[in-house]
Design a protein around this motif. Structure first.
Motif, PDB file in Angstrom:
ATOM      1  N   ASP A  78      92.405  57.058  57.705  1.00 21.01           N
ATOM      2  CA  ASP A  78      93.342  58.142  57.970  1.00 21.01           C
ATOM      3  C   ASP A  78      94.073  58.518  56.692  1.00 21.01           C
ATOM      4  O   ASP A  78      94.343  57.665  55.834  1.00 21.01           O
ATOM      5  CB  ASP A  78      94.353  57.715  59.037  1.00 21.01           C
TER       6      ASP A  78
ATOM      7  N   CYS B   8      97.106  59.051  55.490  1.00 25.23           N
ATOM      8  CA  CYS B   8      98.553  58.908  55.596  1.00 25.23           C
ATOM      9  C   CYS B   8      98.984  57.548  55.079  1.00 25.23           C
ATOM     10  O   CYS B   8      98.185  56.638  54.894  1.00 25.23           O
ATOM     11  CB  CYS B   8      99.023  59.097  57.035  1.00 25.23           C
ATOM     12  N   GLU B   9     100.276  57.447  54.843  1.00 29.37           N
ATOM     13  CA  GLU B   9     100.946  56.181  54.580  1.00 29.37           C
ATOM     14  C   GLU B   9     101.916  55.949  55.727  1.00 29.37           C
ATOM     15  O   GLU B   9     102.244  56.877  56.468  1.00 29.37           O
ATOM     16  CB  GLU B   9     101.717  56.234  53.259  1.00 29.37           C
TER      17      GLU B   9
ATOM     18  N   ASN C 133     105.195  57.992  59.768  1.00 30.68           N
ATOM     19  CA  ASN C 133     103.896  58.367  59.228  1.00 30.68           C
ATOM     20  C   ASN C 133     104.091  59.485  58.211  1.00 30.68           C
ATOM     21  O   ASN C 133     104.587  60.562  58.555  1.00 30.68           O
ATOM     22  CB  ASN C 133     102.969  58.852  60.340  1.00 30.68           C
ATOM     23  N   TYR C 134     103.712  59.219  56.984  1.00 34.97           N
ATOM     24  CA  TYR C 134     103.829  60.224  55.924  1.00 34.97           C
ATOM     25  C   TYR C 134     102.437  60.752  55.599  1.00 34.97           C
ATOM     26  O   TYR C 134     101.588  60.023  55.080  1.00 34.97           O
ATOM     27  CB  TYR C 134     104.459  59.616  54.676  1.00 34.97           C
ATOM     28  N   TYR C 135     102.216  62.006  55.951  1.00 29.25           N
ATOM     29  CA  TYR C 135     100.941  62.654  55.657  1.00 29.25           C
ATOM     30  C   TYR C 135     101.085  63.375  54.322  1.00 29.25           C
ATOM     31  O   TYR C 135     101.649  64.460  54.233  1.00 29.25           O
ATOM     32  CB  TYR C 135     100.579  63.615  56.792  1.00 29.25           C
ATOM     33  N   TYR C 136     100.593  62.719  53.292  1.00 28.52           N
ATOM     34  CA  TYR C 136     100.810  63.195  51.925  1.00 28.52           C
ATOM     35  C   TYR C 136      99.993  64.461  51.656  1.00 28.52           C
ATOM     36  O   TYR C 136      99.028  64.775  52.380  1.00 28.52           O
ATOM     37  CB  TYR C 136     100.448  62.099  50.923  1.00 28.52           C
TER      38      TYR C 136
ATOM     39  N   ARG D 200      94.182  63.413  59.231  1.00 30.80           N
ATOM     40  CA  ARG D 200      95.450  62.761  58.920  1.00 30.80           C
ATOM     41  C   ARG D 200      95.684  61.574  59.860  1.00 30.80           C
ATOM     42  O   ARG D 200      96.189  60.540  59.451  1.00 30.80           O
ATOM     43  CB  ARG D 200      96.593  63.776  59.014  1.00 30.80           C
ATOM     44  N   ARG D 201      95.316  61.705  61.101  1.00 29.88           N
ATOM     45  CA  ARG D 201      95.353  60.585  62.045  1.00 29.88           C
ATOM     46  C   ARG D 201      94.203  60.775  63.023  1.00 29.88           C
ATOM     47  O   ARG D 201      94.127  61.787  63.715  1.00 29.88           O
ATOM     48  CB  ARG D 201      96.688  60.551  62.791  1.00 29.88           C
TER      49      ARG D 201
ATOM     50  N   ASN E 100      94.046  67.985  59.881  1.00 36.37           N
ATOM     51  CA  ASN E 100      94.380  68.339  58.507  1.00 36.37           C
ATOM     52  C   ASN E 100      94.965  69.743  58.444  1.00 36.37           C
ATOM     53  O   ASN E 100      94.679  70.591  59.301  1.00 36.37           O
ATOM     54  CB  ASN E 100      93.126  68.261  57.635  1.00 36.37           C
TER      55      ASN E 100
ATOM     56  N   SER F 156     103.178  68.290  52.564  1.00 37.23           N
ATOM     57  CA  SER F 156     103.220  66.995  53.234  1.00 37.23           C
ATOM     58  C   SER F 156     103.783  67.185  54.637  1.00 37.23           C
ATOM     59  O   SER F 156     104.294  68.247  54.986  1.00 37.23           O
ATOM     60  CB  SER F 156     104.085  66.014  52.444  1.00 37.23           C
TER      61      SER F 156
END
Length: 328
Positions: A104, A106-107, A192-195, A207-208, A273, A281
């Motif tokens: 995924d 993300c962080e 959840n950080y979607y960079y 992204r997930r 996405n 982000s």
């Protein structure tokens, strides 16, 4: 029920104004609307929830600041044996568990309501390995991070507890039916950080990835002006869940579906996405409201099991799911 109590977004994820939940008649109407949503899509959006906008803004501010720190500083609070904290995903995190998908995009940073207990206290939370037995790793920067997260976590727990009381009414139970099952809950709060996506994703990479949640109830705040969350409708139709300013997205998890004998549904969802060329982000912060680790979960008296569900111990059942997830 007053027509203005509930409006419907796309006919699948209802938007429910819960500002009348302190009133007897209002609670009955809300329970009816929530029960319908949980049986249909398992998702609904709440407004009129009473959570202070200032707290939400502060939560987002400190969390974004954390994720924008240099990698070395985030690594100081990395998830590791015995400790829960920052994760830079390097393997599949799609929670359906059956699919092989790319990592995924993300962080994440996560803690548990139990994570600040002593090691001895945490060891008592089940005779098996579980995420809520881990210590919380708190960053020193931003300085307000820990206090803000604690305040937000408490607020989400209070909101979730009242939603569970509405769940009980919807299921034709005494309003306090679930109270003792969540009296010592082992809930978690995750960001959840979607960079920004500066390179093309791999085929099938999101992204997930598509997944269901494992536990009882999830309360999610997503940024007002950004979307990406989708819910599966039927076998192959994905429906957008719009980002409505000031709202929370609520969904039930697999354990709650089991609790209702399949009457309510835990639905697959994902984060897609951004459109090509969009390198913004995105941040989402779900609170996973989980029962006491030793709560016995079995189909409720008011539900006729449709899926052959057998009783389970909540904590052990979730822990086994989580262990499989993070071993993939």
């Amino acid at each position: 029920m007053k027509m203005e109590t509930v409006t419907v977004v796309d006919g699948y994820v209802p938007v429910i104004d819960i500002s009348t939940r302190a009133e007897g008649i209002g609670r009955a109407a809300l329970a009816d609307a929530i029960g319908t949503a949980c049986a249909d899509s398992g998702f609904f959006v709440i407004v009129g929830h009473g959570v202070r906008p200032e707290l939400i803004e502060r939560m987002y501010s400190v969390t974004k600041e954390f994720f924008r720190l240099p990698d070395a500083e985030k690594n100081d609070v990395a998830h590791r044996p015995g400790v829960s904290g920052f994760r830079r995903f390097g393997g599949t995190t799609a929670q359906s568990l059956d699919q092989q998908t790319p990592p995924d995009l993300c962080e994440a940073f996560g803690v548990h309501v139990t994570g600040d207990m002593s090691e001895v206290e945490r060891a008592r939370l089940g005779d098996y390995s579980a995420t809520w037995q881990l210590a919380n790793a708190w960053p020193s920067v931003p300085t307000a991070f820990k206090d803000t997260w604690h305040e937000y976590m408490t607020t989400m727990a209070d909101l979730s507890a009242d939603l569970m009381r509405l769940f009980a009414l919807a299921l034709e139970l005494e309003e306090e039916y679930f109270d003792d099952k969540f009296a010592n809950h082992v809930s978690s709060l995750v960001a959840n950080y979607y960079y920004p996506q500066v390179t093309e994703p791999l085929p099938g990479q999101l992204r997930r990835g598509a997944h269901t949640d494992f536990g009882g109830l999830t309360v999610l705040y997503q940024e007002d002006h950004l979307s990406g969350l989708q819910v599966l409708h039927g076998s192959d139709q994905w429906r957008d869940v719009r980002a409505i300013p000031g709202s929370f997205v609520v969904n039930i998890g697999d354990l709650m579906a089991l609790w209702t004998g399949g009457r309510w549904v835990s639905t697959m969802h994902r984060v897609v996405n951004p459109e090509h060329g969009d390198i913004s982000s995105r941040l989402s912060i779900p609170f996973f409201y989980q029962p006491n680790h030793d709560a016995i979960v079995e189909p409720l008296p008011s539900t006729a099991p449709t899926d052959g569900s057998a009783p389970v111990i909540a904590g052990k059942w979730i822990a086994e799911k989580m262990a499989k997830l993070f071993s993939t």
